[in-house]
Design a protein around this motif. Structure first.
Motif, PDB file in Angstrom:
ATOM      1  N   VAL A  96      -1.106  72.059  41.041  1.00 23.42           N
ATOM      2  CA  VAL A  96      -2.200  72.396  39.964  1.00 23.42           C
ATOM      3  C   VAL A  96      -2.994  71.350  39.331  1.00 23.42           C
ATOM      4  CG1 VAL A  96      -2.394  73.780  37.777  1.00 23.42           C
ATOM      5  CG2 VAL A  96      -0.815  74.475  39.266  1.00 23.42           C
ATOM      6  N   ALA A  97      -2.286  70.433  38.796  1.00 20.97           N
ATOM      7  CA  ALA A  97      -2.944  69.051  38.236  1.00 20.97           C
ATOM      8  C   ALA A  97      -3.973  68.316  39.243  1.00 20.97           C
ATOM      9  CB  ALA A  97      -1.889  68.225  37.684  1.00 20.97           C
ATOM     10  N   LEU A  98      -3.652  68.268  40.570  1.00 19.58           N
ATOM     11  CA  LEU A  98      -4.509  67.766  41.466  1.00 19.58           C
ATOM     12  C   LEU A  98      -5.627  68.541  41.633  1.00 19.58           C
ATOM     13  CD1 LEU A  98      -2.056  66.073  43.873  1.00 19.58           C
ATOM     14  CD2 LEU A  98      -3.224  65.045  42.112  1.00 19.58           C
ATOM     15  N   VAL A 100      -7.140  70.782  39.700  1.00 18.62           N
ATOM     16  CA  VAL A 100      -8.188  70.783  38.508  1.00 18.62           C
ATOM     17  C   VAL A 100      -8.507  69.527  38.031  1.00 18.62           C
ATOM     18  CG1 VAL A 100      -7.452  72.826  38.193  1.00 18.62           C
ATOM     19  CG2 VAL A 100      -6.173  71.314  36.813  1.00 18.62           C
ATOM     20  N   GLY A 101      -7.847  68.282  38.655  1.00 17.49           N
ATOM     21  CA  GLY A 101      -8.087  66.814  38.267  1.00 17.49           C
ATOM     22  C   GLY A 101      -9.515  66.573  37.791  1.00 17.49           C
ATOM     23  N   HIS A 102     -10.503  67.057  38.582  1.00 16.46           N
ATOM     24  CA  HIS A 102     -12.029  66.639  38.305  1.00 16.46           C
ATOM     25  C   HIS A 102     -12.359  67.325  37.091  1.00 16.46           C
ATOM     26  CE1 HIS A 102     -12.859  64.268  42.034  1.00 16.46           C
ATOM     27  NE2 HIS A 102     -12.473  64.995  42.604  1.00 16.46           N
ATOM     28  N   TYR A 103     -11.886  68.770  37.171  1.00 12.23           N
ATOM     29  CA  TYR A 103     -12.473  69.357  35.579  1.00 12.23           C
ATOM     30  C   TYR A 103     -11.675  68.671  34.548  1.00 12.23           C
ATOM     31  CZ  TYR A 103     -12.478  73.158  32.247  1.00 12.23           C
ATOM     32  OH  TYR A 103     -12.579  73.849  31.180  1.00 12.23           O
ATOM     33  N   LEU A 104     -10.351  68.402  34.583  1.00 17.26           N
ATOM     34  CA  LEU A 104      -9.830  67.831  33.714  1.00 17.26           C
ATOM     35  C   LEU A 104     -10.342  66.511  33.140  1.00 17.26           C
ATOM     36  CD1 LEU A 104      -6.023  68.817  34.470  1.00 17.26           C
ATOM     37  CD2 LEU A 104      -7.504  69.681  32.544  1.00 17.26           C
ATOM     38  N   GLY A 105     -10.606  65.445  34.017  1.00 16.92           N
ATOM     39  CA  GLY A 105     -11.314  64.430  33.992  1.00 16.92           C
ATOM     40  C   GLY A 105     -12.621  64.626  33.200  1.00 16.92           C
ATOM     41  N   ASP A 106     -13.273  65.608  33.457  1.00 16.53           N
ATOM     42  CA  ASP A 106     -14.761  65.856  32.602  1.00 16.53           C
ATOM     43  C   ASP A 106     -14.463  66.110  31.150  1.00 16.53           C
ATOM     44  OD1 ASP A 106     -16.112  65.342  34.984  1.00 16.53           O
ATOM     45  OD2 ASP A 106     -16.498  67.339  35.650  1.00 16.53           O
ATOM     46  N   LEU A 310       3.134  71.397  31.358  1.00 21.72           N
ATOM     47  CA  LEU A 310       2.144  72.271  31.430  1.00 21.72           C
ATOM     48  C   LEU A 310       1.108  72.081  30.280  1.00 21.72           C
ATOM     49  CD1 LEU A 310       0.547  75.009  32.228  1.00 21.72           C
ATOM     50  CD2 LEU A 310       2.088  76.003  30.576  1.00 21.72           C
ATOM     51  N   HIS A 311       1.666  71.368  29.147  1.00 20.79           N
ATOM     52  CA  HIS A 311       0.759  71.519  27.862  1.00 20.79           C
ATOM     53  C   HIS A 311      -0.492  70.501  28.066  1.00 20.79           C
ATOM     54  CE1 HIS A 311       2.874  67.723  27.042  1.00 20.79           C
ATOM     55  NE2 HIS A 311       1.913  67.343  26.124  1.00 20.79           N
ATOM     56  N   LEU A 312      -0.653  69.480  28.325  1.00 16.40           N
ATOM     57  CA  LEU A 312      -1.809  68.765  28.616  1.00 16.40           C
ATOM     58  C   LEU A 312      -2.672  69.430  29.512  1.00 16.40           C
ATOM     59  CD1 LEU A 312      -0.787  64.835  28.690  1.00 16.40           C
ATOM     60  CD2 LEU A 312      -1.747  66.267  26.911  1.00 16.40           C
ATOM     61  N   LEU A 313      -2.482  70.362  30.577  1.00 18.21           N
ATOM     62  CA  LEU A 313      -3.330  70.946  31.412  1.00 18.21           C
ATOM     63  C   LEU A 313      -4.095  71.946  30.706  1.00 18.21           C
ATOM     64  CD1 LEU A 313      -1.169  71.596  34.642  1.00 18.21           C
ATOM     65  CD2 LEU A 313      -2.704  69.797  33.882  1.00 18.21           C
ATOM     66  N   ILE A 318      -8.935  72.960  25.913  1.00 16.14           N
ATOM     67  CA  ILE A 318      -8.980  73.601  24.644  1.00 16.14           C
ATOM     68  C   ILE A 318      -9.769  72.651  23.865  1.00 16.14           C
ATOM     69  CG2 ILE A 318      -7.898  74.657  22.862  1.00 16.14           C
ATOM     70  CD1 ILE A 318      -6.027  75.936  24.865  1.00 16.14           C
ATOM     71  N   VAL A 319      -9.269  71.455  23.558  1.00 18.50           N
ATOM     72  CA  VAL A 319      -9.723  70.606  22.793  1.00 18.50           C
ATOM     73  C   VAL A 319     -11.404  70.128  23.099  1.00 18.50           C
ATOM     74  CG1 VAL A 319      -9.905  68.066  21.827  1.00 18.50           C
ATOM     75  CG2 VAL A 319      -7.716  69.633  22.103  1.00 18.50           C
ATOM     76  N   ALA A 320     -11.560  70.015  24.211  1.00 20.88           N
ATOM     77  CA  ALA A 320     -13.086  69.954  24.738  1.00 20.88           C
ATOM     78  C   ALA A 320     -13.729  70.871  24.671  1.00 20.88           C
ATOM     79  CB  ALA A 320     -12.922  69.371  26.412  1.00 20.88           C
ATOM     80  N   LEU A 321     -13.277  72.053  24.847  1.00 16.16           N
ATOM     81  CA  LEU A 321     -14.281  73.170  24.611  1.00 16.16           C
ATOM     82  C   LEU A 321     -14.505  73.519  22.919  1.00 16.16           C
ATOM     83  CD1 LEU A 321     -12.937  75.625  27.397  1.00 16.16           C
ATOM     84  CD2 LEU A 321     -15.028  74.574  27.448  1.00 16.16           C
ATOM     85  N   LEU A 322     -13.589  73.383  22.368  1.00 12.41           N
ATOM     86  CA  LEU A 322     -13.762  73.496  20.991  1.00 12.41           C
ATOM     87  C   LEU A 322     -14.892  72.212  20.345  1.00 12.41           C
ATOM     88  CD1 LEU A 322      -9.907  73.891  19.610  1.00 12.41           C
ATOM     89  CD2 LEU A 322     -12.021  75.574  19.438  1.00 12.41           C
ATOM     90  N   LEU A 323     -14.861  71.031  20.897  1.00  9.19           N
ATOM     91  CA  LEU A 323     -15.806  70.200  20.642  1.00  9.19           C
ATOM     92  C   LEU A 323     -16.987  70.452  21.046  1.00  9.19           C
ATOM     93  CD1 LEU A 323     -13.675  66.856  21.446  1.00  9.19           C
ATOM     94  CD2 LEU A 323     -14.417  67.558  19.127  1.00  9.19           C
ATOM     95  N   GLN A 324     -17.155  71.063  22.092  1.00 10.46           N
ATOM     96  CA  GLN A 324     -18.442  71.370  22.807  1.00 10.46           C
ATOM     97  C   GLN A 324     -19.263  72.512  22.051  1.00 10.46           C
ATOM     98  OE1 GLN A 324     -18.050  71.938  27.067  1.00 10.46           O
ATOM     99  NE2 GLN A 324     -19.610  70.520  27.477  1.00 10.46           N
ATOM    100  N   HIS A 325     -18.504  73.846  21.814  1.00 12.92           N
ATOM    101  CA  HIS A 325     -19.243  74.808  21.465  1.00 12.92           C
ATOM    102  C   HIS A 325     -18.869  75.191  19.776  1.00 12.92           C
ATOM    103  CE1 HIS A 325     -20.048  75.895  25.510  1.00 12.92           C
ATOM    104  NE2 HIS A 325     -18.754  75.662  25.952  1.00 12.92           N
ATOM    105  N   PHE A 326     -17.814  74.669  19.351  1.00 14.01           N
ATOM    106  CA  PHE A 326     -17.568  75.079  18.008  1.00 14.01           C
ATOM    107  C   PHE A 326     -17.427  73.924  17.077  1.00 14.01           C
ATOM    108  CE2 PHE A 326     -15.619  78.309  20.552  1.00 14.01           C
ATOM    109  CZ  PHE A 326     -16.169  79.487  20.008  1.00 14.01           C
TER     110      PHE A 326
END
Length: 384
Positions: A96-98, A100-106, A310-313, A318-326
């Motif tokens: 799973v981590a590999l 979604v790796g590109h997305y998590l990097g972004d 699991l937690h960092l995935l 979640i943190v990035a989306l909160l920064l972007q949209h909220f």
């Protein structure tokens, strides 16, 4: 959860507390909230290492009549049990981590732009090279600085744990020949001397994934197990040498963290100690013991490994989306921390419960069948 002989429910609670510490600590780091102690998740990992050393020594000693230490079958059984405890869920989460790796990097880059002090090398999240995959499949990445911290998972400690598993049966054989305390103290000394004889080796790793960097903490857990088993303070005193070694090694451990490491050893031993008579200390430790034995903490312990992987995935996006949209960065550090914990906790722990039930437990059960089948075949082949 079925309890084994002399099992202490507090052990499950301690495991749950360790995983919760890592979870809360990583959130604190990602939202740039400097909470003392909590924002140091590596101390939660140290608690895991102490528990690992404690449980391995405790269980190995209790099983020695049925599983003699000098038999190859005992060593093989130990390795199989530990492999199937770790590997099945890890392989699933690694895939799973590999993927979604590109997305998590972004997403991680968005966090770094909001809080520059949290920046990390995001290219490691998306390394799909054959060697990166191979070293992770065989759990040797912890010994190779280039690959030791090269996925979105906090799996450097998993590689470290596998090194402990590999070495542990031979440590126990040495204790029989040289004595428990003498052997473990000698190994602590070897790890410490290596820091000064091979300084480049110890500092080459981005995280303390190489066994010599954390061997003294694992040994402290083993010494604590013997202190509790024999009810001898001497072994506790020897375990407290581990924070001294941490201070002397001076690898990303400041004085307050060394003190916390010592308090973890004292506190964990006090909780697990078999108090014979009522006393001020027994009453004092009865409070955390009751708390750690509670249903919620033992549940946290059951799902602790799943939460850890699991937690960092989930927390990173979640943190990035909160920064972007909220506009999370505009809030005070405490507010953004509470918002993030409130959103992440139910999601992470709900999904972790599913992972524990449908992957982790099934992997353990499969490992037990492998061990049993192996034992049956051994007996059949031994018959005339």
């Amino acid at each position: 959860m079925a309890m084994t002989k002399n099992w202490s429910p507090e052990l499950e609670g301690l495991r749950g507390a360790a995983s919760l510490w890592v979870f809360l600590g990583h959130i604190a780091l990602l939202v740039n909230c400097k909470i003392p102690i909590i924002a140091v998740p590596k101390l939660g990992v140290d608690l895991f290492i102490l528990l690992s050393g404690y449980l391995m020594a405790k269980n190995y000693i209790e099983r020695q009549e049925k599983e003699p230490w000098n038999r190859w079958q005992t060593i093989r059984t130990f390795w199989l049990r530990r492999y199937f405890r770790i590997a099945p869920l890890y392989y699933v989460m690694l895939i799973v981590a590999l993927l979604v790796g590109h997305y998590l990097g972004d997403m991680r880059q968005i966090i770094a732009e909001a809080f520059p002090s949290t920046a990390t090398a995001t290219l490691r999240y998306s390394d799909h090279s054959f060697l990166n995959l191979l070293t992770h499949v065989f759990f040797v990445f912890g010994d190779l600085p280039k690959y030791a911290y090269n996925t979105a998972l906090p799996d450097w400690s998993i590689a470290l744990e596998m090194q402990f598993y590999l070495l542990f049966p031979f440590i126990m054989l040495l204790t029989r020949r040289w004595g428990f305390a003498r052997t473990l103290l000698a190994m602590m000394l070897v790890a410490l001397l290596g820091r000064y004889l091979l300084p480049g080796l110890y500092t080459a790793f981005p995280m303390p994934s190489m066994i010599l960097i954390k061997l003294h903490v694992f040994i402290a857990g083993m010494l604590m197990a013997e202190a509790v088993r024999q009810r001898r303070i001497m072994f506790l005193g020897l375990a407290l040498l581990a924070p001294v070694v941490s201070a002397l090694m001076n690898i990303r451990m400041d004085a307050p963290q060394v003190i916390v490491e010592a308090l973890l050893i004292l506190g964990m031993t006090g909780v697990l100690w078999r108090w014979q008579r009522p006393s001020l200390l027994s009453r004092l430790f009865s409070i955390p013991r009751a708390w750690l034995s509670s249903r919620i903490l033992t549940w946290l312990g059951d799902v602790s490994y799943s939460v850890y992987l699991l937690h960092l995935l989930l927390v990173i996006p979640i943190v990035a989306l909160l920064l972007q949209h909220f506009h999370l960065a505009t809030y005070t550090s405490g507010t953004r921390y509470l918002i993030t914990v409130g959103l992440c906790f139910p999601v992470v722990y709900l999904l972790s419960t599913g992972l524990h039930r449908y992957i982790e437990l099934r992997g353990i059960a499969f490992g037990k069948r492998v061990v049993q089948n192996s034992s049956v075949k051994k007996k059949v082949l031994a018959q005339p």
